[in-house]
Design an enzyme around this catalytic site. Structure first.
Site, PDB file in Angstrom:
ATOM      1  N   LYS A  84      23.098  20.343  -6.501  1.00 33.47           N
ATOM      2  CA  LYS A  84      23.777  20.209  -5.202  1.00 33.47           C
ATOM      3  C   LYS A  84      22.796  20.468  -4.058  1.00 33.47           C
ATOM      4  CE  LYS A  84      26.765  19.383  -2.169  1.00 33.47           C
ATOM      5  NZ  LYS A  84      27.596  20.208  -1.357  1.00 33.47           N
ATOM      6  N   GLU A 128      20.757  14.472   1.816  1.00 28.64           N
ATOM      7  CA  GLU A 128      21.743  14.271   2.905  1.00 28.64           C
ATOM      8  C   GLU A 128      21.119  14.562   4.284  1.00 28.64           C
ATOM      9  OE1 GLU A 128      25.645  16.374   2.338  1.00 28.64           O
ATOM     10  OE2 GLU A 128      25.074  17.228   4.261  1.00 28.64           O
TER      11      GLU A 128
HETATM   12  N1  LIG Z   1      32.942  21.195   4.319  1.00 26.52           N
HETATM   13  C1  LIG Z   1      32.298  20.471   3.427  1.00 26.52           C
HETATM   14  O1  LIG Z   1      32.099  19.259   3.602  1.00 26.52           O
HETATM   15  C2  LIG Z   1      31.785  21.088   2.163  1.00 26.52           C
HETATM   16  C3  LIG Z   1      31.435  20.225   1.116  1.00 26.52           C
HETATM   17  C4  LIG Z   1      30.988  20.770  -0.088  1.00 26.52           C
HETATM   18  C5  LIG Z   1      30.883  22.133  -0.225  1.00 26.52           C
HETATM   19  N2  LIG Z   1      31.211  22.940   0.822  1.00 26.52           N
HETATM   20  C6  LIG Z   1      31.095  24.394   0.592  1.00 26.52           C
HETATM   21  O2  LIG Z   1      32.382  24.866   0.212  1.00 26.52           O
HETATM   22  C7  LIG Z   1      32.572  26.214   0.662  1.00 26.52           C
HETATM   23  C8  LIG Z   1      33.792  26.257   1.574  1.00 26.52           C
HETATM   24  O3  LIG Z   1      33.560  25.355   2.654  1.00 26.52           O
HETATM   25  P1  LIG Z   1      34.688  24.941   3.706  1.00 26.52           P
HETATM   26  O4  LIG Z   1      34.146  23.778   4.438  1.00 26.52           O
HETATM   27  O5  LIG Z   1      35.995  24.874   3.054  1.00 26.52           O
HETATM   28  O6  LIG Z   1      34.624  26.223   4.670  1.00 26.52           O
HETATM   29  P2  LIG Z   1      35.793  26.922   5.509  1.00 26.52           P
HETATM   30  O7  LIG Z   1      36.817  25.963   5.942  1.00 26.52           O
HETATM   31  O8  LIG Z   1      35.070  27.712   6.549  1.00 26.52           O
HETATM   32  O9  LIG Z   1      36.466  27.916   4.461  1.00 26.52           O
HETATM   33  C9  LIG Z   1      35.809  29.059   4.020  1.00 26.52           C
HETATM   34  C10 LIG Z   1      36.723  29.823   3.098  1.00 26.52           C
HETATM   35  O10 LIG Z   1      36.007  30.994   2.667  1.00 26.52           O
HETATM   36  C11 LIG Z   1      36.838  32.129   2.871  1.00 26.52           C
HETATM   37  N3  LIG Z   1      36.009  33.295   3.143  1.00 26.52           N
HETATM   38  C12 LIG Z   1      35.021  33.402   4.052  1.00 26.52           C
HETATM   39  N4  LIG Z   1      34.481  34.628   4.031  1.00 26.52           N
HETATM   40  C13 LIG Z   1      35.168  35.310   3.076  1.00 26.52           C
HETATM   41  C14 LIG Z   1      35.092  36.646   2.564  1.00 26.52           C
HETATM   42  N5  LIG Z   1      34.183  37.509   3.031  1.00 26.52           N
HETATM   43  N6  LIG Z   1      35.945  36.987   1.568  1.00 26.52           N
HETATM   44  C15 LIG Z   1      36.851  36.125   1.098  1.00 26.52           C
HETATM   45  N7  LIG Z   1      36.976  34.867   1.543  1.00 26.52           N
HETATM   46  C16 LIG Z   1      36.149  34.470   2.506  1.00 26.52           C
HETATM   47  C17 LIG Z   1      37.698  31.768   4.064  1.00 26.52           C
HETATM   48  O11 LIG Z   1      38.815  32.581   4.047  1.00 26.52           O
HETATM   49  P3  LIG Z   1      39.500  33.090   5.417  1.00 26.52           P
HETATM   50  O12 LIG Z   1      40.366  31.948   5.848  1.00 26.52           O
HETATM   51  O13 LIG Z   1      40.236  34.285   4.990  1.00 26.52           O
HETATM   52  O14 LIG Z   1      38.395  33.366   6.396  1.00 26.52           O
HETATM   53  C18 LIG Z   1      38.005  30.301   3.760  1.00 26.52           C
HETATM   54  O15 LIG Z   1      39.056  30.195   2.832  1.00 26.52           O
HETATM   55  C19 LIG Z   1      31.257  26.595   1.340  1.00 26.52           C
HETATM   56  O16 LIG Z   1      30.399  27.175   0.404  1.00 26.52           O
HETATM   57  C20 LIG Z   1      30.708  25.241   1.777  1.00 26.52           C
HETATM   58  O17 LIG Z   1      29.315  25.263   1.978  1.00 26.52           O
HETATM   59  C21 LIG Z   1      31.687  22.453   2.007  1.00 26.52           C
END
Ligand SMILES: NC(=O)c1ccc[n+]([C@@H]2O[C@H](COP(=O)([O-])OP(=O)(O)OC[C@H]3O[C@@H](n4cnc5c(N)ncnc54)[C@H](OP(=O)(O)O)[C@@H]3O)[C@@H](O)[C@H]2O)c1
Length: 300
Positions: free
Chosen positions: A171, A178
């Site tokens: 990844k 990307e």
């Molecule tokens: N966006 C994309 O296109 C994409 C694609 C592939 C992979 N990813 C990866 O997938 C993961 C999530 O991305 P996302 O885009 O969904 O981000 P996001 O919308 O910011 O969601 C982050 C999640 O992590 C939780 N979180 C953050 N800090 C935490 C903590 N200390 N303890 C417990 N939960 C915590 C948040 O919970 P709360 O709501 O409680 O803060 C939320 O549910 C990341 O690793 C990102 O790099 C993202």
């Protein structure tokens, strides 16, 4: 099959919803109970604590984590650990650094708990409608968790990459590619925007996305962004993110291989904080288009 899901943000919320649609019994846990509500309305079962979550999952738990990389992943694993048992499998679907995943895998193995590092690509659309999933860990754990990967991915969109760390390594390389691609679209469209021909960028994007060598999902997203606003005014051009690209460049250095495109893309992102331009507006628009990523300091 029962699956536990933690991390109900932009990606995780959509992935959990997809699992529900594929008839999985989904148990969710979130530190802020309100974020579980939309999924509960769609059929997921909420939990009140890590303990309650693990009790509800029963034996041979399969727990998918989709939280911000770094401390959040360690924090979730720490919270779960007292309630885990032999035969459980934790899957980290976020963008974690592969060396962290190897460390987490080793630490959980002491409790006879399996850890799979599973990079997910496809952005928000992929999370809901079928993504690309690259998994690392033991083959036997992969096999046990395979129905989850099959459900989350498009056809031919998931595979076992190798031992612990391999999934997140693959990844990381993907994200390196990307970064360079985004920068490349940005540079090309900056050239078009500044050209002496008063070009209609919407028209250019329309032909680029249909039949050209550079057609593809990113080109589609850019065409859509330009359709909405040809000047991309909602974007300042200050580009966020950077972690996975930085890891990829550092890793290339450790491997003594060159990655000049990635290096340039990272430099351009860094410089965009002080000197944003149309090329970096394009990068921001694309990041928002696939991943819902906001520019630094922006709330919507
Ligand atoms: N966006 C994309 O296109 C994409 C694609 C592939 C992979 N990813 C990866 O997938 C993961 C999530 O991305 P996302 O885009 O969904 O981000 P996001 O919308 O910011 O969601 C982050 C999640 O992590 C939780 N979180 C953050 N800090 C935490 C903590 N200390 N303890 C417990 N939960 C915590 C948040 O919970 P709360 O709501 O409680 O803060 C939320 O549910 C990341 O690793 C990102 O790099 C993202």
């Amino acid at each position: 099959m029962k699956v536990g899901f933690i991390g109900l943000g932009k990606m995780g919320g959509r992935m959990a919803e997809r699992l529900l649609e594929k008839k999985f019994k989904v148990i969710v846990y979130a530190r802020h109970p309100a974020s579980m509500k939309p999924l509960v309305r769609k059929g997921a079962q909420a939990s009140s604590s890590y303990k309650d979550f693990c009790v509800k999952l029963g034996k041979n738990r399969k727990i998918f984590i989709m939280v911000t990389h770094g401390k959040a992943v360690d924090g979730v694993i720490k919270g779960l650990k007292p309630f885990l048992a032999k035969g459980d499998i934790i899957i980290d679907g976020g963008n974690s650094f592969y060396k962290d995943s190897i460390r987490r895998g080793k630490s959980l193995a002491k409790k006879k708990v399996e850890f799979l590092d599973a990079g997910v690509s496809g952005g928000l659309q992929g999370a809901r409608n079928g993504a690309s999933v690259m998994a690392g860990g033991t083959k036997s754990a992969f096999k046990k968790a395979e129905p989850i990967f099959r459900a989350l991915a498009v056809k031919n969109g998931y595979a076992y990459m190798g031992k612990s760390g391999a999934g997140h390594f693959v990844k990381m390389a993907h994200n390196g590619i990307e970064y360079a691609l985004l920068q490349s679209y940005g540079e090309g469209f900056q050239m078009l925007e500044k050209s002496p021909f008063k070009l209609n960028l919407r028209g250019v994007a329309k032909v680029y996305r249909n039949g050209s060598v550079i057609r593809g999902w990113l080109m589609d997203l850019l065409a859509e962004a330009l359709e909405k606003d040809v000047k991309l005014k909602r974007f300042s051009g200050k580009v966020g993110g950077g972690s996975t690209g930085t890891w990829a460049l550092k890793t290339a250095g450790e491997m003594r291989i060159k990655a000049p495109m990635l290096e340039a893309a990272l430099r351009a992102r860094k410089n965009s904080a002080k000197k944003p331009d149309f090329s970096t507006k394009v990068v921001s628009a694309l990041r928002f288009g696939f991943g819902g990523h906001l520019e630094p300091g922006k709330k919507s």
